[in-house]
Structures are given as C-alpha cells and as structure tokens.
Scaffold this motif. Structure first.
Motif, PDB file in Angstrom:
ATOM      1  N   ARG A 152      10.750   7.089   8.691  1.00 50.48           N
ATOM      2  CA  ARG A 152      10.240   7.934   9.551  1.00 50.48           C
ATOM      3  C   ARG A 152      10.158   9.354   9.306  1.00 50.48           C
ATOM      4  O   ARG A 152       9.356  10.211   9.522  1.00 50.48           O
ATOM      5  CB  ARG A 152      10.651   7.416  11.051  1.00 50.48           C
ATOM      6  N   LYS A 153      11.398   9.763   8.785  1.00 48.14           N
ATOM      7  CA  LYS A 153      11.308  11.274   8.126  1.00 48.14           C
ATOM      8  C   LYS A 153      10.119  11.436   7.283  1.00 48.14           C
ATOM      9  O   LYS A 153       9.864  12.604   7.188  1.00 48.14           O
ATOM     10  CB  LYS A 153      12.809  11.600   7.763  1.00 48.14           C
ATOM     11  N   ILE A 154      10.290  10.481   6.251  1.00 44.76           N
ATOM     12  CA  ILE A 154       9.138  10.442   5.339  1.00 44.76           C
ATOM     13  C   ILE A 154       7.603  10.811   5.925  1.00 44.76           C
ATOM     14  O   ILE A 154       6.785  11.616   5.319  1.00 44.76           O
ATOM     15  CB  ILE A 154       9.054   9.531   4.164  1.00 44.76           C
ATOM     16  N   ARG A 155       7.375   9.850   6.988  1.00 39.93           N
ATOM     17  CA  ARG A 155       6.254   9.910   7.395  1.00 39.93           C
ATOM     18  C   ARG A 155       5.774  11.324   8.331  1.00 39.93           C
ATOM     19  O   ARG A 155       5.041  12.166   8.104  1.00 39.93           O
ATOM     20  CB  ARG A 155       6.004   8.788   8.395  1.00 39.93           C
ATOM     21  N   ASP A 156       7.122  11.531   9.196  1.00 39.98           N
ATOM     22  CA  ASP A 156       6.693  12.598  10.217  1.00 39.98           C
ATOM     23  C   ASP A 156       6.898  14.155   9.529  1.00 39.98           C
ATOM     24  O   ASP A 156       6.181  15.080   9.905  1.00 39.98           O
ATOM     25  CB  ASP A 156       7.839  12.730  11.358  1.00 39.98           C
ATOM     26  N   ALA A 157       7.577  14.179   8.317  1.00 41.28           N
ATOM     27  CA  ALA A 157       7.708  15.381   7.570  1.00 41.28           C
ATOM     28  C   ALA A 157       6.591  15.710   6.642  1.00 41.28           C
ATOM     29  O   ALA A 157       6.433  16.474   5.792  1.00 41.28           O
ATOM     30  CB  ALA A 157       9.267  15.403   6.886  1.00 41.28           C
ATOM     31  N   ARG A 158       5.857  14.333   6.709  1.00 38.35           N
ATOM     32  CA  ARG A 158       4.524  14.688   5.527  1.00 38.35           C
ATOM     33  C   ARG A 158       4.960  14.866   4.074  1.00 38.35           C
ATOM     34  O   ARG A 158       4.405  15.599   3.514  1.00 38.35           O
ATOM     35  CB  ARG A 158       3.498  15.592   6.167  1.00 38.35           C
ATOM     36  N   ILE A 159       6.171  14.189   3.555  1.00 41.84           N
ATOM     37  CA  ILE A 159       6.539  14.310   2.301  1.00 41.84           C
ATOM     38  C   ILE A 159       5.549  13.618   1.401  1.00 41.84           C
ATOM     39  O   ILE A 159       4.994  12.654   1.525  1.00 41.84           O
ATOM     40  CB  ILE A 159       7.852  13.640   2.073  1.00 41.84           C
TER      41      ILE A 159
END
Length: 393
Positions: A152-159
């Motif tokens: 979710r961090k990858i998705r939400d931070a738009r990595i």
C-alpha cells in the motif's frame, strides 16, 4: 501438473510485473487479478491456449477492471472511464523487461529493509507469507501485515515502477543486492536451505537481467560458494561444525566450480567490489584441500582491501581472525581489542574467547565465552559456546 499451474510457476514473476506496471504500481490488485485469472483458467481450459501467458494476462486485466468498477460502485463514486493504462494489449503483454522494474520497486528505499526483503521474496520469488514468516522467525500474521503495508505504501506514494536512471542505478542496485544477500544469510538463522535456494535464484535472475553489472555476478558467486559448504556446517543433530573441523568430502564440488567460474567472469570486468572480494575469500577457503592448506596470507590481503572499500566493525573482526592465523593469536587479539561497536555481537566475544584460549589465558577466555553465551540467540550457537566454555581447564 495441470497446465495452469505449470504456466503460473514458469511465468508468474513476468506476469505479475506486467500487471503491476499497467496498474500503476498497485501490487495487491495485480496479485488478486492474476489469481482470479488462474481460477478462471482452471475452470475453462479444456485445451491449452496457443499463448497461455497472454490469455492469463488479458483475463487478469479484465478482472482488474471489474474490481475497480465494483469498488467505485460500492463507494458510490460516479462512473468514470477506465484509466488509460488499460487501453493497450501490446503494452500489457510486453512483459519481458518488467521483472527488473518489479525487483527495484520491491527494494525501493522508501520501504524499510525488513519490508524490502519480505516483499521481494513474495512478489519476485513467489514465497507465501507463511514461508517468509517461518524464515524470519515471526508470526505469519505479523508478516502478512508487513507485506500489506509495503504494497500500500508503494501504491499510495506512487512509487515509480521503473528501473532507476543511470545516475541512481549504483546506489539502488546496491540496495537490491543487499536485500538478496540478507535473505540468503537469514537462511542460516532459520536453518532453511529452501530460502537459500530462493535467494540464489533471485541473484541469478538479477545477474541475467543486468549482465553488465559485475557485482551482481559477484553476489551470486559468493552465495553459491558459501552454499557449497552447507552440508558440512552442522552435524545430523544440528550442532555447529567449525570450518577447521568440517568434512571437506561433503563440500559440493560442482557448486565450487560454478561459483569460481562466476567469480572469474565478474573479475574479468575489472571493476571489483565488495561482493566480488567476499566471493574471492570464499573461493580461497573452498579450494583449500584442508584447513592447514588455506592461503591465509591471501585472505588477509582480501579482507584488508575489503576494509578499505567498505569499512565496518564486522569486516575488521574477520580481518583480525585472519591475521591471527598468519601472525599468531596475540596479534589477532590486539587488532580485535581496537574494534568498537560490537559489544552486543556474540561472535565478537566468541572470537576473542578462542584467541584467549589459544594463548592459555583461560580465565579471560571463560569470561568472553560467558558473554558470548549471554548474547547468543540460536540454540546451536548456545550449545557450541556452552561446550567450549565447559571444555576450558
């Protein structure tokens, strides 16, 4: 084996990478949609399609669209067109180069090191949360939560789902290789050779995708050479066997040959790095016919170079141990006593105890072994240290 299972096993990482790319980095949605596609294939494949991977990817894409639309309806969000990244079949099916992007995304510095390792083992190597939790000695629920948070961090931070640019690549590759090597070293803690095999497979994948990076080859060489001695490191009951006491007939000569060849190939690029130097040290050990035949002078030279390139207390400790073999335990002990930062590292105290024992300074050795025993967490380490402590005069 069912055809769906075979295709999934052989192409899972490529398919997942392609889906993550077109879904804008949403790894959870990509995994769920791919699983939905496999479930549908199990029901409908009476004849295997001509291009089964393309079939699964197309169905997974459609499943992802359905999931997005259902989520919008459940949230009473006004219907909007499907995002543009779903519009091109060709873009979706171009999966060949996306595995490297997936690896770099899983190892992004925005994630904690623990999360990077766990996510790489799941997304790239295909291990389950249960398998990863067992290897890292944590509850499965803890590992599952760690994986969900990372995705979710990858998705939400738009990595960005891409291979880093040239100027970022050296530092980012270093992080990727560190993740793989940490997974490999954890296999010792967990006594899990299957985890070691997965780490080596990951290393070989990275080396194949980045053939111009000698450090990737160096890491694979290091792991293969270390793994060549795995059968001799423990007794059948699980007790530790030191290098000097190992039965070298148990060493895997084919793995030694493979690791040495990989190291030679890496060194031929004339850009030596820390993993190549560590692999060279492992090669010196692996090629010695007996412990007494070990070329300790060469090992000292390699550790000295390694300490210059990547100074750390642990490297200094290993250098001191090697110096003790060439110049005697007193000189090795002198070097150890200059090292700071390892007071809570049980191997530091164990190594000091061994040198003190060899110098007949038994009371000091007893104190050092007791400190090492206090700090050790693994049962095999504790049994070994207790045996050494009780063996002192």
């Amino acid at each position: 084996m069912h055809a769906v299972e075979q295709v999934f096993r052989e192409h899972r990482t490529r398919m997942l990478a392609a889906l993550v790319r077109v879904l804008g980095g949403d790894m959870e949605l990509a995994e769920d949609s791919l699983q939905d596609a496999c479930t549908q294939a199990l029901r409908s494949w009476t004849v295997v399609p001509d291009d089964p991977m393309a079939w699964l990817l197309t169905v997974a894409r459609n499943k992802a669209i359905d999931r997005i639309r259902r989520a919008r309806r459940s949230l009473s969000v006004e219907e909007v067109p499907v995002p543009a990244f779903f519009s091109s079949d060709d873009a979706l099916l171009r999966a060949g180069d996306d595995r490297l992007s997936l690896i770099f995304t899983c190892c992004h510095p925005a994630l904690s090191l623990e999360a990077r390792v766990a996510l790489t083992l799941q997304a790239v190597a295909g291990l389950t949360a249960f398998q990863i939790a067992r290897a890292f000695l944590v509850p499965e629920s803890t590992m599952a939560q760690r994986l969900v948070r990372a995705k979710r961090k990858i998705r939400d931070a738009r990595i960005t789902f891409t291979v880093p640019s040239d100027h970022q690549l050296p530092s980012r590759l270093s992080s990727v290789l560190a993740v793989v090597y940490l997974a490999y070293t954890q296999s010792y803690v967990a006594s899990d050779r299957s985890l070691a095999a997965e780490a080596i497979r990951l290393g070989k994948l990275i080396a194949s995708l980045m053939p111009d990076e000698p450090e990737a080859l160096g890491l694979v060489a290091l792991m293969v050479l270390q793994e060549s001695r795995s059968s001799a490191r423990r007794t059948p009951s699980g007790d530790l066997v030191l290098l000097e006491d190992q039965d070298r007939s148990l060493w895997d000569q084919a793995a030694i040959t493979e690791g040495t060849s990989l190291l030679d190939l890496a060194l031929s690029r004339r850009s030596p790095g820390p993993y190549q130097l560590q692999a060279a040290i492992a090669a010196v050990h692996s090629q010695a016919k007996s412990f007494s035949d070990t070329d300790w002078d060469q090992i000292v030279a390699l550790y000295t170079e390694l300490a210059v390139r990547t100074p750390s207390p642990v490297i200094s400790l290993n250098l001191a141990v090697a110096v003790a073999m060439t110049s005697g335990p007193a000189e090795g002990l002198r070097l150890m006593d200059t090292i700071t930062g390892l007071d809570k590292f049980h191997l530091m105290h164990s190594a000091r105890a061994d040198l003190l024992r060899r110098l007949d300074r038994f009371d000091e050795a007893r104190t050092a072994y007791a400190r090492a025993l206090e700090l050790a967490t693994e049962d095999a380490d504790r049994r070994f240290l207790r045996y050494r402590l009780n063996s002192l005069p």
